[in-house]
Design a protein around this motif. Sequence first.
Motif, PDB file in Angstrom:
ATOM      1  N   UNK A   1       9.120 -27.119   0.775  1.00  0.00           N
ATOM      2  CA  UNK A   1       8.660 -28.310   1.506  1.00  0.00           C
ATOM      3  C   UNK A   1       7.172 -28.538   1.309  1.00  0.00           C
TER       4      UNK A   1
ATOM      5  N   UNK B   1       9.260 -21.275   9.410  1.00  0.00           N
ATOM      6  CA  UNK B   1       9.590 -22.437   8.599  1.00  0.00           C
ATOM      7  C   UNK B   1       9.306 -23.723   9.378  1.00  0.00           C
TER       8      UNK B   1
ATOM      9  N   UNK C   1      12.252 -21.414   1.086  1.00  0.00           N
ATOM     10  CA  UNK C   1      12.733 -22.730   1.536  1.00  0.00           C
ATOM     11  C   UNK C   1      11.610 -23.530   2.181  1.00  0.00           C
TER      12      UNK C   1
ATOM     13  N   UNK D   1      12.030 -13.674   0.624  1.00  0.00           N
ATOM     14  CA  UNK D   1      12.901 -14.668  -0.013  1.00  0.00           C
ATOM     15  C   UNK D   1      13.080 -15.895   0.870  1.00  0.00           C
ATOM     16  N   UNK D   2      13.319 -15.643   2.155  1.00  0.00           N
ATOM     17  CA  UNK D   2      13.642 -16.731   3.080  1.00  0.00           C
ATOM     18  C   UNK D   2      12.552 -17.782   3.126  1.00  0.00           C
TER      19      UNK D   2
ATOM     20  N   UNK E   1      11.801 -15.867  10.753  1.00  0.00           N
ATOM     21  CA  UNK E   1      11.521 -16.707   9.577  1.00  0.00           C
ATOM     22  C   UNK E   1      11.773 -18.176   9.888  1.00  0.00           C
ATOM     23  N   UNK E   2      12.814 -18.428  10.688  1.00  0.00           N
ATOM     24  CA  UNK E   2      13.177 -19.822  10.964  1.00  0.00           C
ATOM     25  C   UNK E   2      12.035 -20.512  11.705  1.00  0.00           C
TER      26      UNK E   2
END
Lengths: 340, 337
Positions: A107, A77, A103, A99-100, A73-74
């Motif tokens: 943006x 992102x 974030x 959910x993750x 997920x990171x």
Amino acid sequence: MKKALALILVVAAFSTCCNRGTTTTTTGRPTVAFVLKTLNHPFFVDMRRGAQEAADRLGVTLQVQAAEREIDVEKQMQIVENLIQTGVQALCITPSGSREIVSALVKARDAKVPIIVVDTRVDAKAAADAGVRTETFVGSDNYEGGRLAGEYLVKVTGGKARVGILEGIPGHETGDSRLRGFRDAVKATPGITIVASQPANWERDQGFNVFQNMLQAHSDIDSVFACSDLMALGALEAIAAAGRTGGIKVIGFDALDDAKKAIAAGTMEASVAQFPSEMGRAAVESAVKVIRSEPVPPDIKVRLELVTRHLLKPVSLLVTKIRRAGWRVRRSGEASTRRT
Amino acid sequence: MIIASSAAPPGARSVDAMAPPTSRAHRLLLPARQFGTVIGLVALCAVLWILTPHFLTVSNLLNVAEQTSINAIVAVGMTFVILSAGIDLSVGSIVAIAGVVLGTALQAGQPLVVALALGVATGFACGLANGALISWGGLPPFIVTLGTMSIARGAALLFTEGRPISGFDAGFRVLATGRAGFVPAPVIVMGIVYAAAHFVLTRTTFGRYVYAIGGNEEATRLSGVPVRFHKTMIYGVSGLMSATAAVILTARLNSAQPIAGMMYELDAIAATVIGGTSLMGGDGTLGGTLVGALIMGVLRNGLNLLGVSSFLQQIVIGGVIVVAVLLDTVLKRRNRT
């Protein structure tokens, strides 16, 4: 010195040829970003193909990016943040985490980039809490797909089976829905017992190992439901290694080419087909509509189909091919008759 | 070299310190070696600036800094470990377990300070356990941290039953979403961590011992330095850094995932090595590591901006790692002769 000059020339040449691709905003061709979970899965490769076809037809530039691993997920992102910098006009995304991903979507919202969610839903509460609004969701109903698989299992086993389940990554909306659909479909049949249910994290090798272990613990398993075909194919290998090919009914999800071959050969029972290229197409079409300020429905359902050996007979194959090539007719009525 | 120029303990002998006496060529090449990575970073930025108009904007550069912060912080711990001629493969898993402990504490309604302390303490404890097994158990760091990599990951999965813990209140998320002026909070945390770690490494006895142990562990021990204690602390620092990264990661994703931080060990090792730290130990700087982490961050960002296929991105990043280390090795070899 000469070397340095040569290097500068190469860079300059490279930049001119590259800029042709990136200066689209000045020519008025809108750019749509499509962020996939990964590109090392046929499902997402198909989705990209469908998206690209639609983009070419509608005259938009498509920027496709994906993380290396499906669960990262990171990284997803980071990709979203980076694509926002290039000034894309719309973002289509298949979230790696329900959910993750919110974030990252925050943006996009701050940059006023409209969001089209594909394949995996964004957690409604998390999105509402963060004040993120998505334009539409494009995907097939995973719960319904799980039900299709469960009902079919009840039918072919005559209501008596000992089932092993291979789950996806725990906490993934996609896998959880398929699982719920399957469990709900077999719940009412007392002869069907789920003897084991373990995650194999969507992967083929883990499908192999986990199912091999399941067979060790419960040698009486006679049916398998895998939440994805890659895991189902892994289980098929484990069944072959145990010398029980054909003795265990395997039902998968996704109808990958390898799975269809196995179904045609009779080693696999069935697979629920999704149409990722249609998801890609519908996503890009919706993105273009949003860019043109045209209305889009909040939920775009892409059809599901249970692929069985019967369906893969030459005659049926021909029929399906003709259907897909020519008549893009809404087949909701037909689909509902199959489901009953 | 850094050692020779400052007050080093008697046992501290870095690889470079053992090189033949300084020659003219040596003195000329030294800056090139020290600044090689900086030149690389600047060159990379210049190329991206030419290739895409979106790269050199304030918002994008802040974006890169924010994205780099997590890897850069993990790489601080990795630099300590590699300087002492060790390796820590467990950092990614420690990020995960520290994250889920923090997340669970926050969701259980613990005050922010308590939750942070619990998370950070978890990371520190994991690091200390690594260090104790390595120094008192006499086991190779590679094996010990390979083991804890699996243990910590499994523990994180067990602890959460494989499910992510999501949804924290804004007071905690400020650590990722907040800004001081225009600088994102993760970048500020990164700055503080680097300043503190740099101070520890260059101005404290512990810092000097890190180099000394990496340069020649036996000589350090014979000089009366409690090597075992210091080695344990070095891995403790690594765990502490992983936990700090976990705090930012959890705040950034608004979620603590038991599967978070996979492959972070490789990113951190890459940043450290690109930054010029020798895998043999005893030689390297934190500044180099920061530049190494930035090179990786800029590269990933630039390739995204250019719309390069994700498969090609992996090839490019791998290539850069190999080329960076190759350049470093060549320059070092020249330094010696």
